[in-house]
Design an enzyme around this catalytic site. Sequence first.
Site, PDB file in Angstrom:
ATOM      1  N   CYS A 139       0.832  -1.198   0.000  1.00  0.00           N
ATOM      2  CA  CYS A 139       0.000   0.000   0.000  1.00  0.00           C
ATOM      3  C   CYS A 139       0.871   1.254   0.000  1.00  0.00           C
ATOM      4  O   CYS A 139       0.641   2.197  -0.767  1.00  0.00           O
ATOM      5  CB  CYS A 139      -0.922  -0.017   1.212  1.00  0.00           C
ATOM      6  SG  CYS A 139      -2.085   1.365   1.277  1.00  0.00           S
ATOM      7  N   CYS A 235      -6.282  -3.702   7.166  1.00  0.00           N
ATOM      8  CA  CYS A 235      -7.470  -2.850   7.160  1.00  0.00           C
ATOM      9  C   CYS A 235      -8.613  -3.403   6.323  1.00  0.00           C
ATOM     10  O   CYS A 235      -9.782  -3.167   6.628  1.00  0.00           O
ATOM     11  CB  CYS A 235      -7.095  -1.449   6.672  1.00  0.00           C
ATOM     12  SG  CYS A 235      -6.569  -1.343   4.947  1.00  0.00           S
TER      13      CYS A 235
END
Length: 404
Positions: A139, A235
Amino acid sequence: MTPDTSMLTEDICPVPTIARADMDAAIEAARAAVGLPPGSRVVAAMSGGVDSTVVAALLHKAGYDVVGVTLQLYDHGAALKKKGACCAGQDIHDARLAAEMLGIPHYVLDYESRFRDAVIDQFADSYLAGQTPVPCIRCNQTVKFRDLLDVARDLGAEAMATGHYVRRAVDGRRPQMRKAIDHSRDQSYFLFATTAEQLDYLRFPLADLEKPQVRGVAAELGLRIAAKPDSQDICFVPNGDYRTLIDKLRPQGREAGEIVHMDGRVLGSHAGITDYTIGQRRGLNVAVGEPLFVTRLDPVRRHVIVGPREALLTASLTLDETNWLGDEPSIEAAAAIGAPVLARVRSTRPPSPARLSMVDSAVSVTFETGEEGVAPGQACALYDPADPDRLLGGGFIKTTTAVV
């Protein structure tokens, strides 16, 4: 000033009181970390958490023209009320409210498709290939430190600031990435793939602060997220059940196979290779009179190879997708001269003494003593033995060679 936590639905964290002098020092540290004249435009990457919100607030107090940007990274329906999830609905809401309170512009960018392609799909494919991925690094490497930096430049910003706990230092012609003052919060392992060009543009205003101080600063500034819990786990995985997600995205990983001892004995069967990771002991459901651990995964033959704990010791590994921030022109140049390094194979493990070399055109890391917990797909971050706080770069682990 006491933060308003009445709208938080999660447990709250302790918030210390800080002195006015400490508040002024935090603002000055942020100004020093940015290193630009007041009035310069700086984009603050705001996740909605305490750290990134405090960064935006400190930069605003330091006199910068701050623009907040928040990324919507995935369909947050399932994770909306998941404790420890970032970039979900509540977090976007918190970031928007903080920007409104500070009086700074704020943009929410829909990066769901980019995030799925670069992070979620890669995460599932890695498990299917018998690897152990680190999605937070992907990410940072892609949507945050590549795509978001382009947006910051388009907004006319001279720098982009984040809430990561690392230090950016300029020594000579190129910046260095170093560990934060609070080593327990240090995130340099997750940022090994940050390129020199990206590091030249990035700023990390929390490098000189410890987490309790950050919460104290948030409370002093009247930010409602001062007591908000930190992000935890992955997440985009509701309830931490990543196997259910992988089964949904890559059902072919749910093909049965055999559990094989490293000496060749077939000990049992399994329902899918994606249920296993290197070093795993629990859930094998085989018994041979000694503790067994997963030592290797063979996705082609759908074999889960097991053996004694000592078989987990790794003598060396090769790296893929490398990045270099050291003084040598490249990591290959450093490997060609057999440069010593400190190699960190997991975020929770301390770095170990090792040496770089070139093996069949690949960068290799050879440990002084056997290293445990090494798995293909994980990251290997490299540090300077003469200056252990300095990150030299690293790569993703491609192959490993066992001690025995």
